[in-house]
Enzyme design. Structure first.
Site, PDB file in Angstrom:
ATOM      1  N   ARG A  18       0.867  -1.150   0.021  1.00 14.94           N
ATOM      2  CA  ARG A  18      -0.052  -0.056  -0.070  1.00 14.94           C
ATOM      3  C   ARG A  18       0.933   1.383  -0.041  1.00 14.94           C
ATOM      4  NH1 ARG A  18      -2.607   1.237   5.378  1.00 14.94           N
ATOM      5  NH2 ARG A  18      -2.668  -1.105   5.242  1.00 14.94           N
ATOM      6  N   SER A 106      -8.707   0.554   0.299  1.00 11.24           N
ATOM      7  CA  SER A 106      -9.438   0.272   1.652  1.00 11.24           C
ATOM      8  C   SER A 106     -10.110   1.611   2.212  1.00 11.24           C
ATOM      9  CB  SER A 106      -8.704  -0.582   2.696  1.00 11.24           C
ATOM     10  OG  SER A 106      -9.440  -0.854   3.635  1.00 11.24           O
ATOM     11  N   HIS A 107      -9.568   1.848   3.348  1.00 14.07           N
ATOM     12  CA  HIS A 107     -10.317   3.016   4.020  1.00 14.07           C
ATOM     13  C   HIS A 107      -9.322   4.175   4.190  1.00 14.07           C
ATOM     14  CE1 HIS A 107      -7.894   0.811   6.845  1.00 14.07           C
ATOM     15  NE2 HIS A 107      -7.555   1.941   7.706  1.00 14.07           N
ATOM     16  N   LYS A 116      -4.277  -6.303  -1.945  1.00 15.32           N
ATOM     17  CA  LYS A 116      -4.698  -7.512  -1.140  1.00 15.32           C
ATOM     18  C   LYS A 116      -4.508  -8.834  -1.864  1.00 15.32           C
ATOM     19  CE  LYS A 116      -7.480  -4.762   2.000  1.00 15.32           C
ATOM     20  NZ  LYS A 116      -8.880  -4.548   2.652  1.00 15.32           N
ATOM     21  N   ASP A 242     -16.898   0.506   4.639  1.00 14.45           N
ATOM     22  CA  ASP A 242     -15.622   1.180   4.582  1.00 14.45           C
ATOM     23  C   ASP A 242     -15.143   1.129   2.871  1.00 14.45           C
ATOM     24  OD1 ASP A 242     -14.764  -1.425   3.878  1.00 14.45           O
ATOM     25  OD2 ASP A 242     -12.888  -1.008   4.702  1.00 14.45           O
ATOM     26  N   ASP A 244     -13.659  -0.435   0.591  1.00 10.60           N
ATOM     27  CA  ASP A 244     -13.991  -1.379  -0.347  1.00 10.60           C
ATOM     28  C   ASP A 244     -14.854  -2.532   0.490  1.00 10.60           C
ATOM     29  OD1 ASP A 244     -12.100  -2.202   1.863  1.00 10.60           O
ATOM     30  OD2 ASP A 244     -11.112  -3.641   0.758  1.00 10.60           O
ATOM     31  N   ASP A 246     -15.268  -4.413   3.086  1.00 13.32           N
ATOM     32  CA  ASP A 246     -15.040  -5.625   3.822  1.00 13.32           C
ATOM     33  C   ASP A 246     -15.034  -5.496   5.247  1.00 13.32           C
ATOM     34  OD1 ASP A 246     -12.543  -4.075   4.110  1.00 13.32           O
ATOM     35  OD2 ASP A 246     -11.267  -5.726   3.648  1.00 13.32           O
ATOM     36  N   ARG A 247     -15.298  -3.949   5.656  1.00 15.19           N
ATOM     37  CA  ARG A 247     -15.830  -3.836   7.085  1.00 15.19           C
ATOM     38  C   ARG A 247     -17.087  -3.042   7.130  1.00 15.19           C
ATOM     39  NH1 ARG A 247     -12.291  -0.293   9.974  1.00 15.19           N
ATOM     40  NH2 ARG A 247     -11.965   0.791   8.147  1.00 15.19           N
ATOM     41  N   HIS A 329     -14.201  -5.761  10.756  1.00 11.53           N
ATOM     42  CA  HIS A 329     -14.103  -6.899   9.758  1.00 11.53           C
ATOM     43  C   HIS A 329     -14.896  -8.142  10.642  1.00 11.53           C
ATOM     44  CE1 HIS A 329     -10.954  -5.928   7.164  1.00 11.53           C
ATOM     45  NE2 HIS A 329     -10.267  -5.164   7.961  1.00 11.53           N
TER      46      HIS A 329
END
Length: 469
Positions: A18, A106-107, A116, A242, A244, A246-247, A329
């Site tokens: 990242r 992501s966030h 990822k 978030d 993407d 996933d949260r 998550h």
């Protein structure tokens, strides 16, 4: 054509690669990831790779370079296009892919992006990411060979599978969703159309500039729009994602936030009805209330290290049907595939609320009350941070304290507990404390500060509101 590529050192993180696009992350890096990770897939006996990307402005460019690198390894690449990270995980699982890469920031802020990865259906992290960096620098890759590429649209199949596990009957709830301009936008629109009830979707458009608010539902400020909409619409609950998806973030019918460990209590009680005695995993930052409630519901609570890759690996090892982190998550292996998916967690929450005779607020209010600090993060040199944890642990052991060293130090006292751990992804230490009352919480904070001062560190700022929890 010979190949060798050095990554910016700060971009090789514990759970992903990242960086800041144009500064520490580039199309050349994306190509090198495809070329090097693709070589690892081939050397592992694999031939197929699935690739997806999120809604960030830089994601299409990075995905294109990534695919070029992977194709040069002779892989058969399947592109699933733009969508949430869990959709990429779903595609990987259902296509039985040998490897998978998601281009996502992501966030993080809009100028960030990242990757990822999964190898042979398992998280690719830690030492594996460091090895990837080393192989790339040395140009240690398989001989160049042209692979094949195809593009498929898995959105409809994914949505069909998501809603299949909705078990709330025909009761019509009113739900507000805050997509937060995340990459779930199109999938979410399809999903709510297939679910019963009345659905209000905020910030549905996928927009990598995140114009409404920062895409992180664990920060209360980012849930203000959702809370207002839940109250204005007299909704049963609100769900946020978030960047993407996933949260998950969750708001009850009174507009109060349910944090990650409270969401996990709700889900665990339900899952344990059909998995009596099962292991339910939560990270070391979770409330003691969670572990107590899992035990009360007939489960085996297991405290584990923070980090989605670490939790997924522990789930596979223990056969756990459900796990979660304070960060939102949520991992289902009960009826699902064991990966973190905020859309799927949302479907399961809806089913529970629809079947319940009480409101989500009533559930939250019935949980034992505690007072906790917010998660406090403060700078500490990358080399020093782990040493500090060792020093604190050594002093606590000598003092005969009741301490868990699963991930940093978590100290239990008659007042509650305090936690100090080193972040795996940043040059920071993370602290948190939870007490049974305000006086006890102050004593816990004092004990934590005392240990930091012994290691030559200044007092962290606990000035954020103590959360009733």
């Amino acid at each position: 054509m010979s190949f060798a590529h050095d990554f910016e050192a700060t971009s090789l993180r514990e759970y992903d690669i990242r960086g800041i696009v144009g500064k520490t992350l580039s199309a050349e890096d994306a190509f090198a990831i495809g070329r090097t990770f693709g070589s690892l897939v081939r050397r592992n006996g694999g031939k197929t790779l699935v690739v997806g990307y999120d809604g960030r402005l830089s994601s299409p460019m990075l995905e294109e370079a990534l695919v070029k690198g992977a194709l040069e390894c002779g892989l058969d690449v399947t592109r699933v296009g733009r969508g949430p990270t869990p959709m990429l995980y779903y595609a990987s699982a259902t296509l039985n892919a040998d490897g998978a890469i998601m281009v996502t920031g992501s966030h993080n802020p809009p100028n960030y992006n990242g990757f990822k990865m999964m190898l042979a259906g398992k998280p690719f992290f830690g030492a594996q990411i460091r090895e990837l960096g080393d192989l790339s620098a040395k140009g240690n890759v398989v001989a160049a060979e042209q692979g094949t590429v195809r593009t498929i649209d898995v959105r409809d199949d994914y949505v069909k599978r998501l809603v299949k596990d909705y078990d709330g009957g025909t009761r019509k709830l009113k739900i507000v969703w805050d997509n937060g301009n995340s990459s779930a936008g199109e999938v979410l629109e399809k999903m709510v159309a297939a679910l019963p009830g009345e659905h209000i979707v905020l910030n549905a458009a996928i927009d990598g500039t995140f114009p409404a608010h920062h895409p992180d539902p664990t920060v209360a400020k980012n849930l203000e729009q959702l809370i207002a909409a839940v109250k204005d619409n007299h909704a049963d609950l609100g769900i946020a994602f978030d960047g993407d998806a996933d949260r998950i973030g969750l708001v009850d019918n009174k507009g109060e936030i349910l944090w990650g460990d409270q969401i996990l209590v709700l889900l665990a009680r339900d899952v344990l009805k059909s998995h009596s005695g099962a292991t339910i995993i939560a990270d070391v930052k979770a409330s003691q209330v969670l572990f107590d409630e899992v035990a009360r519901a007939g489960g085996k609570p297991l405290m584990w290290r923070t980090g989605h890759s670490l939790i997924k690996s522990k789930m596979a090892e223990t056969g756990s049907p459900l796990a979660g982190e304070m960060s939102g998550h949520i991992f289902f292996a009960d009826k699902w595939y064991g990966f973190d998916d905020a859309l799927y967690a949302g479907v399961r929450v809806l089913g529970i609320v629809a079947r319940s005779t009480e409101s989500l607020a009533a559930f939250r209010e019935a949980l034992p009350a505690t007072l906790s600090t917010p998660e406090v993060r403060f700078d500490c040199d990358d080399h020093r941070k782990f040493k500090v944890i060792e020093e604190v642990a050594e002093r606590l052991r000598k003092a005969g304290a009741d301490v868990s060293e699963i991930d940093g130090v978590r100290v239990n006292t008659t007042d509650g507990w305090w936690l100090l751990r080193a972040s795996n992804t940043q040059a920071v230490l993370v602290a948190r404390a939870e007490g049974r009352d305000s006086a006890g919480l102050e004593r816990l904070k004092d004990a934590l500060v005392e240990q930091l001062e012994h290691s030559g560190l200044s007092k962290p700022d606990f000035s954020g509101n103590n959360a009733g929890h």
